[in-house]
Enzyme design. Structure first.
Site, mmCIF file in Angstrom:
data_model
loop_
_atom_site.group_PDB
_atom_site.id
_atom_site.type_symbol
_atom_site.label_atom_id
_atom_site.label_comp_id
_atom_site.label_asym_id
_atom_site.label_seq_id
_atom_site.Cartn_x
_atom_site.Cartn_y
_atom_site.Cartn_z
ATOM 1 N N ASP A 51 -5.323 -3.206 34.705
ATOM 2 C CA ASP A 51 -5.440 -2.519 35.987
ATOM 3 C C ASP A 51 -5.890 -3.473 37.086
ATOM 4 O O ASP A 51 -6.288 -4.617 36.818
ATOM 5 C CB ASP A 51 -6.454 -1.370 35.876
ATOM 6 C CG ASP A 51 -5.983 -0.260 34.955
ATOM 7 O OD1 ASP A 51 -4.765 -0.113 34.788
ATOM 8 O OD2 ASP A 51 -6.848 0.462 34.411
ATOM 9 N N TYR A 126 -11.161 -6.826 24.204
ATOM 10 C CA TYR A 126 -11.696 -6.957 25.552
ATOM 11 C C TYR A 126 -13.189 -7.267 25.485
ATOM 12 O O TYR A 126 -13.880 -6.903 24.528
ATOM 13 C CB TYR A 126 -11.529 -5.658 26.342
ATOM 14 C CG TYR A 126 -10.136 -5.379 26.850
ATOM 15 C CD1 TYR A 126 -9.778 -5.699 28.157
ATOM 16 C CD2 TYR A 126 -9.186 -4.779 26.040
ATOM 17 C CE1 TYR A 126 -8.503 -5.431 28.637
ATOM 18 C CE2 TYR A 126 -7.905 -4.508 26.509
ATOM 19 C CZ TYR A 126 -7.575 -4.843 27.808
ATOM 20 O OH TYR A 126 -6.310 -4.576 28.272
#
Length: 285
Positions: A51, A126
């Site tokens: 994003d 992540y």
């Protein structure tokens, strides 16, 4: 010819990975650079779309070149070796991007048979950096660290994170998207406080739905602040309802660190398995 690209970027000034008309995106910048080198309209397929504002140190993409485009690859040796030409592509891209770019291609290699950057992946990892009231502010890390004024209980956050591991429906920790499943296998989730006082989350799953990592971080922050109990993160997940106490945290602290793939001989089978599962999920929804 299929080429694997290993990519890193500072997402601060990008509107995410995916190309969008009139907006600066990672995919757009890289594809424009590739077009200058090999011509045509190169298209990158990525392991995970990030994003706006999200960073990456271990993003992976692949690129398919026509015979004409492959012939335009830069050669560094007189023997015109193809593997050398593929390796030289990364340097050529960096040259087009210029000095001190916020995105780079670290390596380009000939992709093994059956490799698909998206569908062959077996997991993504992540990290999330978070500074709290106990952390000294570091202006050099401000672009990749989210700062909160509260003091956080990292041990409680780590305990809550561990409760969420496994195969579950994570609808409560995802932004809903039409015809998209929210069932995921969370393989690792833990928190630690580094020597510099920064809290770092490590989150690994077979795949992630939209905003899932930042929502999982927000849930553990609510635990660390004492607004919800450790076991509440499981109750929220199982209820499949989003609540105001758990917020999606800012993108700036999030980094796509690594993408995992199986052995070369299993790449094609993994890609086929993933495609079939996605098709079945879409049909069911």
């Amino acid at each position: 010819m299929r080429i694997r690209l290993d990519i890193a970027y500072d997402g601060t000034h990008f509107r995410g990975w995916a190309r969008q008309p009139g907006l600066r995106t990672v995919q757009g910048v890289l594809e424009d650079a590739l077009a200058r080198i090999v011509g045509g309209e190169p298209r990158l397929i990525v392991a995970g779309r990030t994003d706006a504002g999200v960073h990456a140190s271990g993003q992976v993409a692949h690129l398919d070149l026509s015979a004409d485009q492959a012939a335009r690859l830069p050669r560094r040796r007189r023997d015109n070796d193809e593997s050398d030409a593929v390796a030289a592509l990364a340097g050529r891209i960096r040259g087009v991007l210029g000095a001190y770019p916020d995105v780079t291609v670290r390596r380009t290699t000939r992709a093994p048979e059956g490799f698909d950057a998206r569908f062959s992946a077996v997991w993504r990892r992540y990290t999330y950096r978070l500074a709290d009231a106990a952390t000294a502010y570091d202006p050099l890390e401000r672009a990749r660290t989210t700062t909160l004024r509260s003091a956080l209980d990292v041990e409680a956050m780590d305990a809550a994170a561990g409760r969420l591991i496994g195969l579950h429906d994570f609808a409560a920790y995802c932004k809903a998207r039409e015809e998209a499943t929210t069932i995921r296998t969370l393989l690792e989730y833990d928190w630690r406080r580094g020597a510099d006082g920064v809290l770092v989350a490590n989150v690994r799953a077979d795949a992630f739905c939209h905003s899932m990592v930042r929502a999982l971080v927000g849930a553990c922050v609510a635990v660390g602040e004492g607004r919800i109990e450790i076991d509440d993160v499981v109750a929220i997940r199982d209820a499949r309802l989003r609540i105001p106490e758990t917020k999606v945290l800012a993108a700036r602290g999030l980094v796509l660190a690594e993408v995992g793939y199986p052995a070369d001989e299993l790449l094609a089978a993994r890609a086929e398995q993933t495609r079939n599962r996605r098709d079945a999920d879409d049909a069911a929804s």
